[in-house]
Scaffold this motif. Structure first.
Motif, PDB file in Angstrom:
ATOM      1  N   PRO A 134      46.514  46.015  35.111  1.00  0.00           N
ATOM      2  CA  PRO A 134      45.487  46.188  36.140  1.00  0.00           C
ATOM      3  C   PRO A 134      44.128  45.737  35.611  1.00  0.00           C
ATOM      4  N   VAL A 135      43.402  44.998  36.443  1.00  0.00           N
ATOM      5  CA  VAL A 135      42.115  44.418  36.050  1.00  0.00           C
ATOM      6  C   VAL A 135      41.006  44.933  36.949  1.00  0.00           C
ATOM      7  N   VAL A 136      39.894  45.304  36.341  1.00  0.00           N
ATOM      8  CA  VAL A 136      38.658  45.625  37.057  1.00  0.00           C
ATOM      9  C   VAL A 136      37.589  44.674  36.543  1.00  0.00           C
ATOM     10  N   SER A 145      36.188  38.329  42.287  1.00  0.00           N
ATOM     11  CA  SER A 145      37.002  39.430  41.794  1.00  0.00           C
ATOM     12  C   SER A 145      38.322  39.583  42.549  1.00  0.00           C
ATOM     13  N   ALA A 146      38.259  39.746  43.850  1.00  0.00           N
ATOM     14  CA  ALA A 146      39.472  39.971  44.639  1.00  0.00           C
ATOM     15  C   ALA A 146      40.393  38.755  44.599  1.00  0.00           C
ATOM     16  N   ALA A 147      39.810  37.567  44.674  1.00  0.00           N
ATOM     17  CA  ALA A 147      40.614  36.344  44.652  1.00  0.00           C
ATOM     18  C   ALA A 147      41.363  36.184  43.344  1.00  0.00           C
ATOM     19  N   TYR A 148      40.811  36.720  42.267  1.00  0.00           N
ATOM     20  CA  TYR A 148      41.453  36.620  40.956  1.00  0.00           C
ATOM     21  C   TYR A 148      42.482  37.721  40.726  1.00  0.00           C
ATOM     22  N   HIS A 153      35.593  45.446  41.978  1.00  0.00           N
ATOM     23  CA  HIS A 153      34.464  44.994  41.162  1.00  0.00           C
ATOM     24  C   HIS A 153      33.413  46.085  41.145  1.00  0.00           C
ATOM     25  N   ILE A 154      32.812  46.304  39.976  1.00  0.00           N
ATOM     26  CA  ILE A 154      31.775  47.319  39.827  1.00  0.00           C
ATOM     27  C   ILE A 154      30.494  46.656  39.330  1.00  0.00           C
ATOM     28  N   GLY A 308      38.443  47.381  49.044  1.00  0.00           N
ATOM     29  CA  GLY A 308      38.440  45.923  49.007  1.00  0.00           C
ATOM     30  C   GLY A 308      37.069  45.310  48.829  1.00  0.00           C
ATOM     31  N   LYS A 309      36.038  46.149  48.810  1.00  0.00           N
ATOM     32  CA  LYS A 309      34.667  45.682  48.616  1.00  0.00           C
ATOM     33  C   LYS A 309      34.164  46.130  47.240  1.00  0.00           C
TER      34      LYS A 309
END
Length: 335
Positions: A134-136, A145-148, A153-154, A308-309
């Motif tokens: 899992p990636v953040v 972020s989401a596309a990858y 994303h924080i 998702g945001k």
């Protein structure tokens, strides 16, 4: 007490959820809180979950105090969550990508990565996701972020942060500003200056400098101010560059106000003595803390915040009064 102007509200849902695990009753919640405090005092983790390993890989350069604060937040959350925390950094994207590959090879349980130069990291982040890690993403790369394949994303929205700067410059009556970019190719830096230009009623020019050479940075800012006395605001994009811009201004004999993104002890001192006008704080401690905590929540309970945001940690405009208010936190390295 002065009030900090906030561009994004951060809700403490994670802490509330953690304290609520022990039970719904007031007594259960109180006991859970007491256990967490006792664990903190004894240096023990506040949870009994497996000791997972999380790696954080960032684009930080050596000596960047901003990332020291990010690490402080991440390490505190790691201690609380019983996490083995690994940190590596490099301001060169190729080396950063290699560090991510190293984390994959170590089969870490979670990965936190900043995407200042997203294209250079696209493939290796995809490898991590494919490997089931899992990636953040944190700080930079909210748009990618989401596309990858990252969970969330924080950080702050850099365009929104830039817009806040333009609005603040208007409020202060500034007419001509210089935005100092110290790392070419950093998408977040470009977004900051573009955002400021969008809302600033005056004229804003970009000034590219060699961020790894501070004397060169000072010389470049000084030369710009000497060549154009009409410049009445200089905006730096990182706390370490603000004092250098102040020196350049003084040597040039300019009356321009120096403002900056990010906050550290030196910037706080500059705000207090009036050598700096304002700072934009994106709360780096919160970025590091939440990145680790959200990975832990995902591993423990498949929880994902943000819908998702991006989960926003800023911007906050900090001036002289607010710097005094935050002084104790700044001194301990959490702001």
């Amino acid at each position: 007490m002065a009030r900090i102007r906030t561009g994004a509200r951060v809700v403490g849902l994670v802490l509330a959820a953690a304290l609520g695990v022990a039970g719904c009753s007031a007594t259960g919640g109180k006991r859970a809180e007491e256990r967490a405090r006792a664990a903190a005092e004894q240096g023990r983790p506040a949870v009994s979950t497996p000791r997972w390993t999380f790696a954080m890989v960032t684009h930080a350069g050596d000596g960047d105090t901003f990332w020291d604060i990010v690490q402080n937040g991440a390490k505190e959350a790691a201690r609380k969550d019983n996490i083995n925390f690994l940190y590596s950094h490099d301001d060169q994207a190729q080396q950063q990508a290699q560090f991510v590959q190293n984390a994959i090879d170590q089969k870490v349980d979670g990965l936190i990565v900043s995407l200042a130069k997203p294209e250079a990291l696209k493939d290796v982040v995809a490898k991590a996701v494919k490997a089931g890690i899992p990636v953040v993403t944190v700080n930079s790369g909210s748009e990618q972020s989401a596309a990858y394949g990252a969970l969330t994303h924080i950080g702050q929205d850099e365009t929104v942060a830039g817009e806040a700067v333009g609005t603040e410059l208007n409020r202060r009556g500034r007419k001509k500003a210089v935005c100092v970019l110290h790392e070419q190719g950093n998408v977040g830096h470009e977004q900051r200056c573009a955002g400021a230009k969008k809302t600033f009623d005056g004229t804003l020019e970009n000034l590219y400098v060699e961020g790894t050479n501070m004397p060169s940075v000072q010389a470049a800012v000084q030369a710009k101010l000497q060549a154009d006395p009409s410049v009445d605001a200089v905006v730096t994009l990182g706390a370490p560059f603000a004092p250098t811009a102040v020196k350049a201004k003084q040597t040039a004999g300019s009356k321009a106000e120096v403002d900056t993104f990010d906050l550290n002890a030196s910037v706080a001192a500059g705000l207090k003595d009036g050598s700096l006008g304002f700072a934009v704080d994106q709360q780096p401690y919160l970025q590091g803390y939440e990145a680790v905590d959200l990975l832990w929540l995902y591993r423990y309970n498949a929880d994902v915040l943000g819908g998702g945001k991006p989960v926003l940690t800023g911007p906050q405009i900090v001036t002289k009064d607010q710097a005094a208010e935050l002084e104790s936190y700044i001194k301990r390295g959490t702001r």
